[in-house]
Design an enzyme around this catalytic site. Structure first.
Site, short mmCIF file in Angstrom:
data_model
loop_
_atom_site.label_atom_id
_atom_site.label_comp_id
_atom_site.label_asym_id
_atom_site.label_seq_id
_atom_site.Cartn_x
_atom_site.Cartn_y
_atom_site.Cartn_z
N CYS A 289 41.81 -49.94 48.73
CA CYS A 289 40.96 -50.17 49.69
C CYS A 289 40.03 -51.39 49.52
O CYS A 289 40.36 -52.16 48.84
CB CYS A 289 40.34 -49.11 50.40
SG CYS A 289 39.37 -48.23 49.09
N GLY A 290 38.71 -51.46 50.02
CA GLY A 290 37.84 -52.31 49.71
C GLY A 290 37.21 -51.84 48.44
O GLY A 290 37.05 -52.89 47.57
#
Length: 336
Positions: A289-290
């Site tokens: 993800c981030g």
């Protein structure tokens, strides 16, 4: 064991067919890349209800794992002081992390984790209940995964179903008060055992671009994945890891706006979401993800279906998207 799996599926999923169950069992027989000795019983307390927690509150350790992105302009530490479940301690992923690197909330060392467990008053034998204030498992799923990484028994790490909002809806009390450390000097020091099966690093992902050992699923929004918008963390490139798939973590979560209660959508819909996005559930999977936080929602979602727990790329796009790293990226402005 297989009988108990079928019973659990039938109780939680109203549209599961005999064919789907057979496929499910076959997947679990062949998918052996997660080598930790986790049994079906380990999942029996994956989620606990507010009622269960209330009845067992004096026999467990409770952690508030709330966390917010900077643009949300919410402070989990302040919110904890304002309101939390009695006896809860705050697990701040921005504090219990590796501070020797510039990446956000990467896993701490074993030494740091053990020190933090002493501060929180947690031992290896404790049953830990984790909640957050979103009712969306951010970052309670990340903290749940963190305990498994450091060797805590999966049968003794649970998430509060629906988080703090569900607790309050049931009419159970909350309290205000400062963030406090444990002052119990008699507790047995925590002894961790790092489970590297659950963690991927930059080199692992680079190697996977060549050998295609596992599918990488990105939990960021479609706009971020396809590079249609800037990353919320300044200085990062747009786009995604080549050949990765995109399932925004919010696709697995029920609405919380307009009176919604959050939590995972029904299991059959979680399963169909992965399949519709092109994920081969009979093959190996890793999530990203981030910053390694919402990826845990995807990994938790699959584990909740009975699949092996997918490892998480801890550095995620915060590392991969750094221009200085000069790593391969894909970027598109199409309407996928």
């Amino acid at each position: 064991m297989l009988k108990s799996i079928i019973i659990n599926i039938n109780r939680s999923t109203t549209v599961t067919t005999t064919s789907n169950i057979s496929k499910f069992l076959k997947v679990n027989q062949i998918n052996r890349y997660f080598t930790s000795k986790m049994t079906d019983d380990d999942r029996s307390k994956l989620f606990v209800t507010p009622k269960w927690l209330k009845e067992n509150q004096n026999n467990v350790k409770i952690l508030d794992a709330s966390w917010f992105m900077a643009h949300e302009k919410r402070d989990p530490r302040k919110e904890f002081v304002d309101k939390h479940i009695k006896s809860a301690k705050l697990f701040d992923i921005d504090e219990i992390c590796d501070k020797t690197v510039s990446l956000p909330h990467n896993l701490p060392s074993q030494q740091v984790f053990e020190k933090e467990m002493k501060r929180l008053g947690i031992t290896n034998d404790d049953h830990i209940i984790i909640y957050d204030t979103r009712a969306q498992y951010v970052a309670s799923a990340r903290v749940w995964w963190t305990f498994l990484v450091f060797g805590h028994s999966a049968s003794k790490v649970s998430l509060l179903e629906g988080g703090l909002p569900a607790w309050e809806r049931e009419g159970y009390p909350v309290q205000s008060g400062p963030i406090e450390n444990s002052n119990d000097e008699s507790i047995t020091p925590y002894k961790s055992k790092f489970n590297d099966d659950l963690v991927k690093n930059k080199q692992d992902i680079l190697t996977n671009l060549q050998n295609k050992e596992y599918q990488v699923i990105d939990a960021r929004s479609a706009d971020r994945f396809w590079g249609r918008v800037d990353e919320p963390r300044p200085g990062l490139l747009r786009g995604h890891i080549p050949d990765s798939l995109n399932i925004p973590w919010t696709d697995l979560i029920a609405p919380v706006a307009n009176g919604g209660h959050g939590g995972f959508i029904p299991k059959d819909k979680v399963l169909s979401t992965f399949k519709e996005k092109g994920v081969d559930l009979s093959s190996k999977i890793a999530t990203t993800c981030g910053s390694g936080t919402t990826a845990a929602v995807l990994s938790l979602g699959l584990y909740n279906l009975g699949y092996p727990l997918p490892p998480i790329y801890d550095g995620s796009w915060s590392e991969w998207g750094l221009p200085i790293n000069k790593l391969p990226t894909s970027c598109s402005n199409n309407n996928n």
